[in-house]
Design a protein around this motif. Structure first.
Motif, PDB file in Angstrom:
ATOM      1  N   ARG A  37       0.833  -1.216   0.000  1.00  0.00           N
ATOM      2  CA  ARG A  37       0.000   0.000   0.000  1.00  0.00           C
ATOM      3  C   ARG A  37       0.861   1.257   0.000  1.00  0.00           C
ATOM      4  O   ARG A  37       0.538   2.244  -0.657  1.00  0.00           O
ATOM      5  N   ARG A 175     -10.196  -7.397  -6.635  1.00  0.00           N
ATOM      6  CA  ARG A 175      -8.910  -7.504  -5.933  1.00  0.00           C
ATOM      7  C   ARG A 175      -8.612  -8.966  -5.585  1.00  0.00           C
ATOM      8  O   ARG A 175      -7.492  -9.439  -5.770  1.00  0.00           O
ATOM      9  N   ASP A 179      -5.368 -10.884  -6.857  1.00  0.00           N
ATOM     10  CA  ASP A 179      -4.446 -11.445  -5.849  1.00  0.00           C
ATOM     11  C   ASP A 179      -4.291 -12.951  -6.001  1.00  0.00           C
ATOM     12  O   ASP A 179      -3.208 -13.492  -5.775  1.00  0.00           O
TER      13      ASP A 179
HETATM   14  O1   DC Z   1      -3.721  -6.727   3.144  1.00  0.00           O
HETATM   15  P1   DC Z   1      -4.007  -5.464   2.299  1.00  0.00           P
HETATM   16  O2   DC Z   1      -5.424  -5.381   1.842  1.00  0.00           O
HETATM   17  O3   DC Z   1      -3.570  -4.235   2.995  1.00  0.00           O
HETATM   18  O4   DC Z   1      -3.080  -5.644   0.982  1.00  0.00           O
HETATM   19  C1   DC Z   1      -3.125  -4.757  -0.120  1.00  0.00           C
HETATM   20  C2   DC Z   1      -2.664  -5.489  -1.358  1.00  0.00           C
HETATM   21  O5   DC Z   1      -1.275  -5.794  -1.254  1.00  0.00           O
HETATM   22  C3   DC Z   1      -3.342  -6.833  -1.630  1.00  0.00           C
HETATM   23  O6   DC Z   1      -4.515  -6.688  -2.405  1.00  0.00           O
HETATM   24  C4   DC Z   1      -2.280  -7.610  -2.362  1.00  0.00           C
HETATM   25  C5   DC Z   1      -0.980  -7.039  -1.870  1.00  0.00           C
HETATM   26  N1   DC Z   1      -0.291  -7.927  -0.927  1.00  0.00           N
HETATM   27  C6   DC Z   1       0.440  -8.975  -1.444  1.00  0.00           C
HETATM   28  O7   DC Z   1       0.439  -9.183  -2.654  1.00  0.00           O
HETATM   29  N2   DC Z   1       1.180  -9.757  -0.627  1.00  0.00           N
HETATM   30  C7   DC Z   1       1.175  -9.562   0.700  1.00  0.00           C
HETATM   31  N3   DC Z   1       1.924 -10.353   1.489  1.00  0.00           N
HETATM   32  C8   DC Z   1       0.415  -8.512   1.255  1.00  0.00           C
HETATM   33  C9   DC Z   1      -0.334  -7.725   0.409  1.00  0.00           C
END
Ligand code: DC
Length: 217
Positions: A37, A175, A179
């Motif tokens: 973020r 999202r 992801d």
């Molecule tokens: O947990 P969050 O919603 O704050 O994470 C934001 C974005 O960051 C999530 O959509 C994907 C990425 N993320 C990731 O790819 N790997 C992680 N270990 C943490 C977050």
């Protein structure tokens, strides 16, 4: 040092669980989503979020990142989250942020009895030998309602609330898809993770459930 890996979908309760566990046991905690973020937020601030060379700018920002100063409150917007999820598909960026996460664990090894990381690829990639792995999820409707409540908007008309919920559901689905479908370290439960659905349990019940697993009772 005890290592705990917590992964899961947005607004599933994984972040609150990680915080509650860290407080209960006096463990170090890193919300790894904050790293992605923060990079996204800096891209937006520096007006580089529409650049055709996002890989270059995001890796440059990531290298200089001081993650000890990060606060979720400043990085909460869905715009930031969406871009974070997008840039999280870049293997080069993940490499840099993975190193920072591992550094965090090493640095805290002698200071704390345990370490908790929460994110998307902790159990599968960052802490593959964690003592405990949890994968937290809940239905999309419940997660969107939680996000809406977090926004703390008072006096919302019924129709406006429905509209906001629908748009949150849409954004969260997008999202989740991004992801879990990316090639590098997609969101997925580790084979040895305890998978917990929080659709019908609150944060206290989740903490109790997880505590029982950790303490073997
Ligand atoms: O947990 P969050 O919603 O704050 O994470 C934001 C974005 O960051 C999530 O959509 C994907 C990425 N993320 C990731 O790819 N790997 C992680 N270990 C943490 C977050």
């Amino acid at each position: 040092m005890i290592e705990i890996a917590i992964d899961g979908t947005a607004a599933s309760g994984k972040g609150t669980l990680a915080k509650n566990l860290a407080k209960k046991y006096g463990f170090a905690h890193l919300d790894t989503g904050l790293l992605y973020r923060k990079v996204a937020d800096e891209l937006i601030i520096k007006k580089k979020d529409t650049s055709s060379n996002l890989v270059y700018y995001s890796t440059k920002i990531a290298r200089d990142l001081n993650f000890l100063e990060l606060k979720k409150e400043d990085l909460r917007s869905e715009k930031t989250a969406k871009l974070a999820s997008f840039i999280a598909t870049y293997p080069k960026l993940r490499e840099i942020l993975n190193l920072k996460q591992k550094e965090f664990v090493i640095k805290n090894k002698t200071k704390f009895p345990g370490c908790i990381l929460d994110g998307r690829d902790i159990g599968t990639k960052i802490l593959p030998n964690a003592d405990f792995k949890f994968f937290i999820d809940a239905s999309i409707d419940i997660r969107a309602k939680r996000r809406l409540l977090e926004k703390n908007i008072s006096f919302l008309q019924e129709n406006d609330e429905k509209c906001m919920l629908q748009s949150l559901i849409r954004e969260m689905k997008e999202r989740d898809k991004l992801d879990s479908s990316r090639i590098t370290s997609p969101l997925a439960p580790a084979v040895d993770a305890y998978v917990i659905d929080t659709s019908f349990i609150d944060a206290d019940e989740l903490l109790l459930k997880v505590t029982k697993i950790i303490e073997g009772i």
